[in-house]
Design an enzyme around this catalytic site. Sequence first.
Site, PDB file in Angstrom:
ATOM      1  CG  HIS A 107      20.268  -5.754 -16.655  1.00  0.00           C
ATOM      2  ND1 HIS A 107      19.183  -6.339 -17.267  1.00  0.00           N
ATOM      3  CD2 HIS A 107      21.374  -6.279 -17.251  1.00  0.00           C
ATOM      4  CE1 HIS A 107      19.620  -7.187 -18.195  1.00  0.00           C
ATOM      5  NE2 HIS A 107      20.938  -7.170 -18.207  1.00  0.00           N
ATOM      6  CD  GLU A 113      26.598  -6.081 -14.809  1.00  0.00           C
ATOM      7  OE1 GLU A 113      27.383  -6.771 -15.479  1.00  0.00           O
ATOM      8  OE2 GLU A 113      25.630  -5.474 -15.305  1.00  0.00           O
ATOM      9  CG  ASP A 165      25.366 -10.966 -18.993  1.00  0.00           C
ATOM     10  OD1 ASP A 165      24.325 -10.563 -19.530  1.00  0.00           O
ATOM     11  OD2 ASP A 165      26.133 -10.218 -18.358  1.00  0.00           O
ATOM     12  CG  ASP A 166      26.327 -10.264 -23.130  1.00  0.00           C
ATOM     13  OD1 ASP A 166      25.394 -10.114 -23.932  1.00  0.00           O
ATOM     14  OD2 ASP A 166      26.440  -9.606 -22.075  1.00  0.00           O
ATOM     15  CG  HIS A 183      21.892  -9.308 -23.015  1.00  0.00           C
ATOM     16  ND1 HIS A 183      21.046  -8.215 -22.907  1.00  0.00           N
ATOM     17  CD2 HIS A 183      22.400  -9.504 -21.770  1.00  0.00           C
ATOM     18  CE1 HIS A 183      21.048  -7.778 -21.651  1.00  0.00           C
ATOM     19  NE2 HIS A 183      21.866  -8.548 -20.939  1.00  0.00           N
TER      20      HIS A 183
END
EC number: 3.5.4.2
Length: 330
Positions: free
Chosen positions: A192, A195, A273-274, A15
């Site tokens: 997504h 998770e 991811d981040d 992201h």
Amino acid sequence: MIVPVTVPKAELHCHIEGAAPPTLVKRLAEQHGIDLSHVLNGNGKFIWSDFSSFLKAYDAASAVFKTPSDYALLSETYFRMLAAEGAIYGEIFISPDHAQAAGLSYRSYVEGLAAGMERAKTDTAIEGRMIAIGVRHFGAAAVERVVKDVIGNPHPLVTGFGLAGDERSGHPANFAKAFRMASEAGLGTTAHAGEFAGPESIVAALEFLRVKRIGHGVRAIEDKDLVRRLAEEGVVLEVCPGSNIALGVYTHLRFHPVNILRREGVKITINSDDPPFFGTTLGREYASVADTFGWSFDDLMSVTRTAIEAAFCDPATKNRLLVRLDSAAR
């Protein structure tokens, strides 16, 4: 031990607002007169303790990006960081909802990000593409609005559409129309799932959204039939091990199912991811799975090959990337 930078890397799940280095966030916050003391400590680290506080810190940090030039600086910074770790390709999730909150049009947002990506490519040869995401907990109408923006304002670097947000909010059936529109427009699609929600969320994404890539997807391990289905259908998982550990999905990397999933024939990619929120980078992710599970140079090369083959880019670009990958194997 493998020297991570020697392995060409490719990333499919990051992201872009969540990839902003704290130093850049701090600089822009000061420039725009924004107080971030509640989410950024004196050591230059983001402050959060659970998923809810992570989302608040993420939104606060994202709010410092106000102009197309701010976003250009963000994408250029991130793609240069990727290239420095040996990456040859990266896909970023872009969030039109965050841009709208900053007062930017979708077109201005994308043009800013594209300008930064092109600057990074000129200097480092890294290829990049964007995947616009809808936020599922904003509802079906909001997600459809995003895909209409993407289709109505085509850009050569925006090649995919995805679904993010709280997996426990809104059944995938609610977003089937948006994904049908995206697919008919020629966009690659991903969602997504698996998770924070269980394997049933993956099944629903496959059934109702018709995706061939799943963001995370690791909780498929809880359903043997689903693992077999993923392997048989060639569904690609965008696995983010460091993110899963940081957010408490698993307690330690040695308990993470990525190695078992790979052994069972599921197509695996490794992603960050981040990254600054989770204290990681793409290079660290490659190195940590190699160290923990004993993956070889060839194993990591295979992971990168899977990512390139699953990438949402044109065949000519894909072929060039595969040639670059093959040249590193000799």
